[in-house]
Design a protein around this motif. Sequence first.
Motif, PDB file in Angstrom:
ATOM      1  N   VAL A 104       0.820  -1.264  -0.003  1.00  0.00           N
ATOM      2  CA  VAL A 104       0.513  -0.098  -0.170  1.00  0.00           C
ATOM      3  C   VAL A 104       0.821   1.720   0.378  1.00  0.00           C
ATOM      4  O   VAL A 104       0.510   2.391  -0.857  1.00  0.00           O
ATOM      5  CB  VAL A 104      -0.446  -0.294   1.144  1.00  0.00           C
ATOM      6  N   ASP A 105       1.913   1.646   0.796  1.00  0.00           N
ATOM      7  CA  ASP A 105       2.906   2.397   0.738  1.00  0.00           C
ATOM      8  C   ASP A 105       3.753   2.578  -0.324  1.00  0.00           C
ATOM      9  O   ASP A 105       3.624   4.219  -0.831  1.00  0.00           O
ATOM     10  CB  ASP A 105       3.682   2.242   1.582  1.00  0.00           C
ATOM     11  N   GLU A 106       3.304   1.370  -1.198  1.00  0.00           N
ATOM     12  CA  GLU A 106       4.742   1.800  -2.644  1.00  0.00           C
ATOM     13  C   GLU A 106       3.849   1.684  -3.660  1.00  0.00           C
ATOM     14  O   GLU A 106       3.912   2.333  -5.075  1.00  0.00           O
ATOM     15  CB  GLU A 106       5.808   1.060  -2.938  1.00  0.00           C
ATOM     16  N   LEU A 107       2.299   1.213  -3.876  1.00  0.00           N
ATOM     17  CA  LEU A 107       1.570   1.819  -4.419  1.00  0.00           C
ATOM     18  C   LEU A 107       1.197   3.500  -5.286  1.00  0.00           C
ATOM     19  O   LEU A 107       0.407   3.825  -4.296  1.00  0.00           O
ATOM     20  CB  LEU A 107       0.178   1.558  -4.289  1.00  0.00           C
ATOM     21  N   SER A 108       1.370   3.594  -6.461  1.00  0.00           N
ATOM     22  CA  SER A 108       1.095   4.812  -7.010  1.00  0.00           C
ATOM     23  C   SER A 108      -0.264   4.704  -7.010  1.00  0.00           C
ATOM     24  O   SER A 108      -1.175   3.907  -7.583  1.00  0.00           O
ATOM     25  CB  SER A 108       1.838   4.806  -7.454  1.00  0.00           C
ATOM     26  N   ASP A 113      -4.266   2.706 -11.171  1.00  0.00           N
ATOM     27  CA  ASP A 113      -5.447   3.207 -12.257  1.00  0.00           C
ATOM     28  C   ASP A 113      -4.675   2.626 -13.278  1.00  0.00           C
ATOM     29  O   ASP A 113      -5.327   1.867 -13.671  1.00  0.00           O
ATOM     30  CB  ASP A 113      -4.858   4.208 -12.889  1.00  0.00           C
ATOM     31  N   ALA A 114      -3.534   1.753 -13.155  1.00  0.00           N
ATOM     32  CA  ALA A 114      -3.503   0.775 -14.427  1.00  0.00           C
ATOM     33  C   ALA A 114      -3.458  -0.832 -14.370  1.00  0.00           C
ATOM     34  O   ALA A 114      -4.205  -1.394 -15.121  1.00  0.00           O
ATOM     35  CB  ALA A 114      -1.897   0.408 -14.225  1.00  0.00           C
ATOM     36  N   ALA A 115      -3.782  -1.081 -13.224  1.00  0.00           N
ATOM     37  CA  ALA A 115      -4.396  -2.134 -12.644  1.00  0.00           C
ATOM     38  C   ALA A 115      -5.727  -2.184 -13.044  1.00  0.00           C
ATOM     39  O   ALA A 115      -6.391  -2.690 -13.035  1.00  0.00           O
ATOM     40  CB  ALA A 115      -3.770  -2.359 -10.975  1.00  0.00           C
ATOM     41  N   VAL A 116      -6.775  -1.170 -12.585  1.00  0.00           N
ATOM     42  CA  VAL A 116      -7.508  -0.890 -12.803  1.00  0.00           C
ATOM     43  C   VAL A 116      -8.023  -1.442 -14.401  1.00  0.00           C
ATOM     44  O   VAL A 116      -8.915  -2.282 -14.912  1.00  0.00           O
ATOM     45  CB  VAL A 116      -8.499   0.264 -12.488  1.00  0.00           C
ATOM     46  N   GLN A 117      -7.440  -0.230 -15.638  1.00  0.00           N
ATOM     47  CA  GLN A 117      -7.661  -1.195 -16.614  1.00  0.00           C
ATOM     48  C   GLN A 117      -7.176  -2.398 -17.091  1.00  0.00           C
ATOM     49  O   GLN A 117      -8.071  -2.806 -18.225  1.00  0.00           O
ATOM     50  CB  GLN A 117      -6.712  -0.059 -17.843  1.00  0.00           C
ATOM     51  N   LEU A 118      -5.822  -3.226 -15.946  1.00  0.00           N
ATOM     52  CA  LEU A 118      -5.687  -4.445 -16.522  1.00  0.00           C
ATOM     53  C   LEU A 118      -6.835  -5.200 -16.268  1.00  0.00           C
ATOM     54  O   LEU A 118      -7.933  -6.024 -17.086  1.00  0.00           O
ATOM     55  CB  LEU A 118      -4.315  -4.258 -15.918  1.00  0.00           C
TER      56      LEU A 118
END
Length: 180
Positions: A104-108, A113-118
């Motif tokens: 969570v700390d390192e997630l930008s 957004d990229a993960a949601v698109q994937l």
Amino acid sequence: MDLTPRALFGLARTTVETAVSVPGRVLDLLGAAEAVVRQADELVTRTARVLDETEALVGRARAVTAAAEGVTTDVGHTARTSRELLDSYAPLAQKAQPLAQRFVDELSPHEVDAAVQLVDQLPVLTKHLIDDVLPILTTLDRVGPDIHQLLEVTNDVRQAILGIPGFTFMRRRGEAKEDE
């Protein structure tokens, strides 16, 4: 006691007045008694109504009590199940907490957004994987021998071409023309 005519007349008069007033008083008493009976009837009717409502209320209270017992049983079962789950997953959660915190700390926001698109593309990716990629992968065991055979043929053709008289001269001439 000495009764004088005046006293006797007064006594008679009082007696007559009392006697005359008795029927009126009796009627008044009867009216009052009827009023009391009516009030008693009304009281009995109201008491019966209150009793009926009380019985209905007691019935509803019994139903609520029975439902509450069921809820209490369900809550007890849920509490036991929750305790079992907490006991089972607490060590795993404690072990995973530092990793999850780091994640969570390192997630930008850009990575989210990229993960949601994937994830949005997963149905399309799954369809292509199943329909296109997996059938090709099932044929890879046959491609190896074919490629090996193709390499052998290519090597044979190369050797044959090199064996042609004057091939080296023609190759140099072709390279020179390409350079021009």
